[in-house]
Scaffold this active site. Sequence first.
Site, PDB file in Angstrom:
ATOM      1  N   ASP A  19      11.215  29.160  21.312  1.00 44.64           N
ATOM      2  CA  ASP A  19      11.393  27.896  22.028  1.00 44.64           C
ATOM      3  C   ASP A  19      11.923  28.179  23.435  1.00 44.64           C
ATOM      4  OD1 ASP A  19      10.472  26.389  19.870  1.00 44.64           O
ATOM      5  OD2 ASP A  19      12.446  26.306  18.941  1.00 44.64           O
ATOM      6  N   LYS A  41       6.618  32.174  16.486  1.00 44.89           N
ATOM      7  CA  LYS A  41       6.032  30.831  16.552  1.00 44.89           C
ATOM      8  C   LYS A  41       5.973  30.380  18.012  1.00 44.89           C
ATOM      9  CE  LYS A  41       8.223  26.918  15.143  1.00 44.89           C
ATOM     10  NZ  LYS A  41       8.002  25.886  16.163  1.00 44.89           N
ATOM     11  N   ASP A  68       1.896  26.766  16.756  1.00 40.05           N
ATOM     12  CA  ASP A  68       2.418  25.497  16.211  1.00 40.05           C
ATOM     13  C   ASP A  68       2.144  24.361  17.194  1.00 40.05           C
ATOM     14  OD1 ASP A  68       4.021  23.559  14.928  1.00 40.05           O
ATOM     15  OD2 ASP A  68       5.876  24.360  15.767  1.00 40.05           O
ATOM     16  N   LEU A  69       0.873  23.921  17.246  1.00 39.03           N
ATOM     17  CA  LEU A  69       0.509  22.874  18.212  1.00 39.03           C
ATOM     18  C   LEU A  69       0.252  21.526  17.528  1.00 39.03           C
ATOM     19  CD1 LEU A  69      -1.724  25.004  20.642  1.00 39.03           C
ATOM     20  CD2 LEU A  69       0.722  24.513  20.774  1.00 39.03           C
ATOM     21  N   LYS A  70       0.366  21.468  16.223  1.00 33.99           N
ATOM     22  CA  LYS A  70       0.324  20.214  15.452  1.00 33.99           C
ATOM     23  C   LYS A  70      -0.774  19.261  15.927  1.00 33.99           C
ATOM     24  CE  LYS A  70       5.368  20.254  14.636  1.00 33.99           C
ATOM     25  NZ  LYS A  70       5.860  21.245  15.619  1.00 33.99           N
ATOM     26  N   HIS A  72      -3.520  16.459  16.189  1.00 34.59           N
ATOM     27  CA  HIS A  72      -3.646  15.127  15.586  1.00 34.59           C
ATOM     28  C   HIS A  72      -4.584  14.323  16.482  1.00 34.59           C
ATOM     29  CE1 HIS A  72      -1.340  11.448  13.712  1.00 34.59           C
ATOM     30  NE2 HIS A  72      -2.644  11.330  13.639  1.00 34.59           N
ATOM     31  N   ASP A  73      -5.876  14.277  16.126  1.00 34.18           N
ATOM     32  CA  ASP A  73      -6.873  13.609  16.966  1.00 34.18           C
ATOM     33  C   ASP A  73      -8.068  13.301  16.068  1.00 34.18           C
ATOM     34  OD1 ASP A  73      -8.463  12.825  19.257  1.00 34.18           O
ATOM     35  OD2 ASP A  73      -7.216  14.138  20.494  1.00 34.18           O
ATOM     36  N   ILE A  74      -9.178  12.855  16.647  1.00 37.40           N
ATOM     37  CA  ILE A  74     -10.349  12.603  15.801  1.00 37.40           C
ATOM     38  C   ILE A  74     -10.881  13.954  15.284  1.00 37.40           C
ATOM     39  CG2 ILE A  74     -10.981  10.404  16.897  1.00 37.40           C
ATOM     40  CD1 ILE A  74     -13.127  11.978  18.491  1.00 37.40           C
ATOM     41  N   PRO A  75     -11.556  13.924  14.112  1.00 33.70           N
ATOM     42  CA  PRO A  75     -11.963  15.191  13.492  1.00 33.70           C
ATOM     43  C   PRO A  75     -12.722  16.136  14.420  1.00 33.70           C
ATOM     44  CG  PRO A  75     -12.285  13.390  11.957  1.00 33.70           C
ATOM     45  CD  PRO A  75     -11.868  12.760  13.253  1.00 33.70           C
ATOM     46  N   ASN A  76     -13.639  15.607  15.201  1.00 33.87           N
ATOM     47  CA  ASN A  76     -14.459  16.459  16.066  1.00 33.87           C
ATOM     48  C   ASN A  76     -13.611  17.206  17.099  1.00 33.87           C
ATOM     49  OD1 ASN A  76     -17.134  17.291  16.887  1.00 33.87           O
ATOM     50  ND2 ASN A  76     -16.786  16.057  18.727  1.00 33.87           N
ATOM     51  N   THR A  77     -12.646  16.501  17.669  1.00 36.67           N
ATOM     52  CA  THR A  77     -11.778  17.111  18.689  1.00 36.67           C
ATOM     53  C   THR A  77     -10.859  18.153  18.058  1.00 36.67           C
ATOM     54  OG1 THR A  77     -11.879  15.083  19.967  1.00 36.67           O
ATOM     55  CG2 THR A  77     -10.049  16.559  20.463  1.00 36.67           C
ATOM     56  N   THR A 132      10.375  16.154  10.174  1.00 41.44           N
ATOM     57  CA  THR A 132      11.701  16.142   9.539  1.00 41.44           C
ATOM     58  C   THR A 132      12.718  15.353  10.371  1.00 41.44           C
ATOM     59  OG1 THR A 132      11.995  18.348  10.464  1.00 41.44           O
ATOM     60  CG2 THR A 132      11.543  18.230   8.121  1.00 41.44           C
ATOM     61  N   ARG A 193      19.691  27.980   8.147  1.00 42.64           N
ATOM     62  CA  ARG A 193      20.969  28.314   8.780  1.00 42.64           C
ATOM     63  C   ARG A 193      21.734  29.306   7.915  1.00 42.64           C
ATOM     64  NH1 ARG A 193      18.626  26.513  12.292  1.00 42.64           N
ATOM     65  NH2 ARG A 193      19.014  24.698  13.592  1.00 42.64           N
ATOM     66  N   ARG A 227      17.275  28.806  16.684  1.00 38.48           N
ATOM     67  CA  ARG A 227      18.580  29.076  17.293  1.00 38.48           C
ATOM     68  C   ARG A 227      19.472  30.084  16.577  1.00 38.48           C
ATOM     69  NH1 ARG A 227      19.265  22.807  18.040  1.00 38.48           N
ATOM     70  NH2 ARG A 227      17.839  23.018  16.279  1.00 38.48           N
TER      71      ARG A 227
HETATM   72  O1  C5P Z   1      16.477  26.261  16.249  1.00 45.57           O
HETATM   73  P1  C5P Z   1      15.953  25.923  14.879  1.00 45.57           P
HETATM   74  O2  C5P Z   1      16.198  27.011  13.857  1.00 45.57           O
HETATM   75  O3  C5P Z   1      16.377  24.549  14.431  1.00 45.57           O
HETATM   76  O4  C5P Z   1      14.375  25.887  15.121  1.00 45.57           O
HETATM   77  C1  C5P Z   1      13.469  25.516  14.125  1.00 45.57           C
HETATM   78  C2  C5P Z   1      12.075  25.555  14.675  1.00 45.57           C
HETATM   79  O5  C5P Z   1      11.230  24.893  13.748  1.00 45.57           O
HETATM   80  C3  C5P Z   1      11.878  24.831  16.021  1.00 45.57           C
HETATM   81  O6  C5P Z   1      10.859  25.511  16.758  1.00 45.57           O
HETATM   82  C4  C5P Z   1      11.400  23.468  15.613  1.00 45.57           C
HETATM   83  O7  C5P Z   1      10.577  22.865  16.584  1.00 45.57           O
HETATM   84  C5  C5P Z   1      10.561  23.807  14.386  1.00 45.57           C
HETATM   85  N1  C5P Z   1      10.327  22.719  13.452  1.00 45.57           N
HETATM   86  C6  C5P Z   1      11.335  21.912  12.940  1.00 45.57           C
HETATM   87  N2  C5P Z   1      11.023  20.898  12.075  1.00 45.57           N
HETATM   88  C7  C5P Z   1       9.766  20.704  11.717  1.00 45.57           C
HETATM   89  C8  C5P Z   1       8.755  21.529  12.211  1.00 45.57           C
HETATM   90  C9  C5P Z   1       9.072  22.524  13.081  1.00 45.57           C
HETATM   91  O8  C5P Z   1      12.491  22.106  13.239  1.00 45.57           O
HETATM   92  N3  C5P Z   1       9.481  19.766  10.846  1.00 45.57           N
END
Ligand code: C5P
Length: 250
Positions: A19, A41, A68-70, A72-77, A132, A193, A227
């Site tokens: 990040d 990632k 990790d670009l997630k 979310h668009d129409i299927p073709n795109t 989340t 964590r 982090r």
């Molecule tokens: O710093 P931290 O350990 O919280 O980072 C978690 C990573 O997971 C970040 O890149 C965050 O964008 C990603 N992430 C998340 N929750 C999601 C999906 C991805 O925290 N549902």
Amino acid sequence: MTLTTFDAHPRSSLVVALDFDSLSSAVKFAKQIADLVGMFKIGNQLFTAAGPAAVKEIAALGAGVFLDLKYHDIPNTVAGAVLSAASMPGVQLLNVHALGGKAMMEAAAQAISAGVPMGADRPRLLAVTILTSMNQKAMKEAGIGGAPKMRVVKLAQLAKKAGVDGVVASIQEAKAIRKACGPDFLIATPGVRPKDSAVEPKSDDQARKATPTEAIRAGADFLLVGRPILAALDPRAAAQSIVDEIAAAK
Ligand code: C5P
């Protein structure tokens, strides 16, 4: 078409979130720990700043890449985007939003195979179920009914039906997803964590957290860690101690 397989070393389960807002700082950091992690990632922040060069330079360090670009668009795109992403060097995982629907996920699952050169491994496709960061109130405001856990499990099942390989989900939902979707479905969990985490409790925005041991025991295949490693005084020691914890929990 062969699938990307992940070796049995516990480091394969550790995915470190780069990040960063510039490629030079991401590369500088990644170099320090590349031999200790399974994947890096690359998310929307770094990819928007640096583009495909980020994937190329990070992949050249030797670890895999989770793009990790997630989508979310129409299927073709989405199919077009997945095709491009799957052909980038080192990409082992990429993802879409399950809320894009079954047809969109099917298009992504088909494209992920088509984008890879003959004989090469294809990346695995994950779906984000419900972010989340959203609680039941936020879901309701957006018109998504039901308890979050139930909705997450249903979306994971839909993703599986559409040919998606796994999901990104919180550790608290991992057990229910594993039960509903079976042993081969991949689960990647953020919010990891370690007990001696470098993340200040007051600046921590992850509402649902667990230790690496708890994540592995809940059925996670990949731990998405940011982090606790990025902010550590000694990132190598922080990464190594998570790998050791994964090894002990497996
Ligand atoms: O710093 P931290 O350990 O919280 O980072 C978690 C990573 O997971 C970040 O890149 C965050 O964008 C990603 N992430 C998340 N929750 C999601 C999906 C991805 O925290 N549902």
